[in-house]
Design a protein around this motif. Sequence first.
Motif, PDB file in Angstrom:
ATOM      1  N   TRP A   1     -10.047  -2.684   0.488  1.00 60.26           N
ATOM      2  CA  TRP A   1      -9.161  -1.452   0.438  1.00 60.26           C
ATOM      3  C   TRP A   1      -7.494  -1.976   0.499  1.00 60.26           C
ATOM      4  O   TRP A   1      -6.553  -1.255  -0.285  1.00 60.26           O
ATOM      5  CB  TRP A   1      -9.412  -0.389   1.456  1.00 60.26           C
TER       6      TRP A   1
ATOM      7  N   ASN B   1      -6.282  -2.703  -2.743  1.00 60.15           N
ATOM      8  CA  ASN B   1      -6.397  -1.813  -3.638  1.00 60.15           C
ATOM      9  C   ASN B   1      -7.588  -2.289  -4.609  1.00 60.15           C
ATOM     10  O   ASN B   1      -7.647  -1.994  -5.916  1.00 60.15           O
ATOM     11  CB  ASN B   1      -5.262  -1.631  -4.471  1.00 60.15           C
ATOM     12  N   TYR B   2      -8.709  -2.995  -4.100  1.00 58.58           N
ATOM     13  CA  TYR B   2      -9.927  -3.238  -4.743  1.00 58.58           C
ATOM     14  C   TYR B   2      -9.612  -4.243  -6.059  1.00 58.58           C
ATOM     15  O   TYR B   2     -10.265  -3.919  -7.170  1.00 58.58           O
ATOM     16  CB  TYR B   2     -10.745  -1.909  -5.289  1.00 58.58           C
ATOM     17  N   SER B   3      -8.694  -4.528  -6.112  1.00 58.08           N
ATOM     18  CA  SER B   3      -8.108  -5.604  -7.371  1.00 58.08           C
ATOM     19  C   SER B   3      -9.304  -6.698  -7.325  1.00 58.08           C
ATOM     20  O   SER B   3      -9.764  -7.497  -6.272  1.00 58.08           O
ATOM     21  CB  SER B   3      -6.766  -6.297  -7.097  1.00 58.08           C
TER      22      SER B   3
ATOM     23  N   ASN C   1       0.752  -1.176   0.134  1.00 57.80           N
ATOM     24  CA  ASN C   1       0.158  -0.132  -0.078  1.00 57.80           C
ATOM     25  C   ASN C   1       0.877   1.258  -0.089  1.00 57.80           C
ATOM     26  O   ASN C   1       0.409   2.232  -0.708  1.00 57.80           O
ATOM     27  CB  ASN C   1      -0.937   0.024   1.307  1.00 57.80           C
TER      28      ASN C   1
ATOM     29  N   VAL D   1      -2.580  -9.354  -5.157  1.00 59.46           N
ATOM     30  CA  VAL D   1      -2.022  -7.939  -5.717  1.00 59.46           C
ATOM     31  C   VAL D   1      -0.338  -8.516  -6.157  1.00 59.46           C
ATOM     32  O   VAL D   1      -0.061  -9.489  -5.994  1.00 59.46           O
ATOM     33  CB  VAL D   1      -1.709  -7.120  -4.366  1.00 59.46           C
TER      34      VAL D   1
ATOM     35  N   ARG E   1       0.359   4.012  -3.105  1.00 62.31           N
ATOM     36  CA  ARG E   1      -0.328   4.937  -2.743  1.00 62.31           C
ATOM     37  C   ARG E   1       0.432   6.207  -2.582  1.00 62.31           C
ATOM     38  O   ARG E   1      -0.053   7.544  -2.532  1.00 62.31           O
ATOM     39  CB  ARG E   1      -1.050   4.836  -1.471  1.00 62.31           C
TER      40      ARG E   1
END
Lengths: 358, 309
Positions: free
Chosen positions: A153, A156-158, A93, A163, A97
Amino acid sequence: MIYRENGQFKTSYAADQQIFPIRQDRIAILALLIFAGVGVPLFADEYLFRAILIPFLILSLAALGVNLLVGYCGQITLGAGAFMAVGAYAAYNFLIRVDGMPMLIAVLLGGVVAALVGIVFGVPSLRVRGLYLAVATLAAQFFWDWAFLRIRWFTNYSSSGSVSVAELDFFGWRIETPVEKYLLCLGLLILFALVAKNLTRGAIGRQWMAIRDMDVAAEVIGIRPMYAKLSAFAVSSFYLGVAGALWGFVHLGSWEPAAFSIDRSFQLLFMVIIGGLGSIMGSFFGAAFIVVLPIFLNQFLPWLGGLVGVTISTAAVSHAEFMIFGALIIFFLIVEPHGLARLWSTGKEKLRLWPFPH
Amino acid sequence: MAFFIETLIGGLMAGMLYSLVALGFVLIFKASGVFNFAQGALVLFAALAMARFAEWLPAWFGIESLALANVLAFLITIAIMFVAALLIERLVLRYLVNQEGATLLMATLGIAYFLEGFGQTVFGSDIYKIDVGMPKDPVLILENVFEGGILINKEDFIAAVIAATLVTLLTLFFQKTATGRALRAVADDHQAAQSIGIPLNRIWVIVWCVAGVVALVAGIIWGSKLGVQFSLATVALRALPVVILGGLTSVPGAIIGGLIIGVGEKLSEVYLGPSIGGGIEIWFAYVLALVFLLFRPQGLFGEKIIDRV
């Protein structure tokens, strides 16, 4: 005959307190480091890097973390995998981000987040002890398994729930080949192993050991249990977090929460117990053993089957692996309950006197 | 109201099943101080043996009746569990007396790996079913008290009754028989028990046998609900919060803890689940147990921990 410290006199406190007081040890370690840093990259092939060396280095780092907590501070944890997961997802993240976040800083920040989470989950250790605590740490494992699966979250909403990290950038140096990955892990491992060794030799390590040996007595002589226990949880989780981030970034590339399941936690605990509780060296032995054994069995069993003219199906091989793994664990625990590190030091003692028996 | 009571009863019955697995943990921990992570593997192993023999026996001997085949399979499986208990004591525990808790825990994990591999090698690794003729259809009760009545799963109800019976039998065994008394003596103090002539090794074999039988019953009940497959071994992980909540050394604790966890899980899933996302029951049980532990570190009914320097 060659391994003997006769004639090596120490003339200063610094010389007396160094990590390897015997000259032969220093030479051997130096040779080993040169071999690992220069020799291995020259000779090893890609399979060796991917399947054995990189997992070994990263899991050694994780085992070091577990050993600091279980072996030195005496707090049994079954939630090690969760802290690896926290480190991996936190680092991920940070990387996606924050604009221009360097990979190494993200990995270290992942460790820091894992340390903070470790402190939170270490709080019950102030009240709950022993096997009750071991089971209580499973709460961390199941909670984070669930969180990384369900709270979108973090991933990352994959859409697939997994990920991935596309490219590794080490301050402008693109890390692509297995050799570069290997060197990155090796460097971090050497650094952190040195820090761990010095932590355990210093005041804080002695406090941990006092708490491990008897926490009430330690409290009586003025050690603060809260500080000692929570610092052990924090440092251990930091190591685990960094290892988790490396496992995700460097070894796997793309991963799902299952990569840090409860099996990983058990595996790490196996490493420190087979390697030797309360021994830095033991963490490496344990990691090597647990990493290499399944690969060896996987190759060896079909070969053995071929030798006697039986083809063994993959399912049978995996079951046989389970059986042999379990049996070997029990065997090692019975033969040397103090781990491979104890065998190593017994061997060194023998070598010192060799060729004489006493 | 009716829905609440329905959830409550569902939770109580699920809790009874957790207690059954938790009992296996408590029995072994009490008698030998071993935290037996292999209990889940024992459940899987017993259920696999039971399912396969119930399938094989009619094929081998042409037994027509389902009941007879099941009874025979049950007896054979009990015999297998006895042999397993004997081997575990002879080959593993005997050599690890007086080791640290963590080492013993790892040894039982080793046993668990071995049993999982061995069970699936011998009995196969597909999904099998155990059919002991439990009725599956739900029934409605208390229709005149609440509107619409309360829906109860008959299978769960029978399972809960079986579990309760087993617990009663075990309690009687512990309280009334000479062997049971010897088991309790060993649990109280190994050395004292040994000094008055109780053979420790035999006691350990007996508790592992009892734990094996408990695992078999749990395996049959869970197996007929979910099917006999690898995931049965993880049932043990669901039962762990029960054990620490009730106290590692207390049989009544395992029962009450099971009921609390069962109810807590169901209620949280129904009332809390929708707001924070599904599937929370797996960690909720642990957190629930942890909250209890913060107030009573030895569990609800565990022996009081006294620290001496």
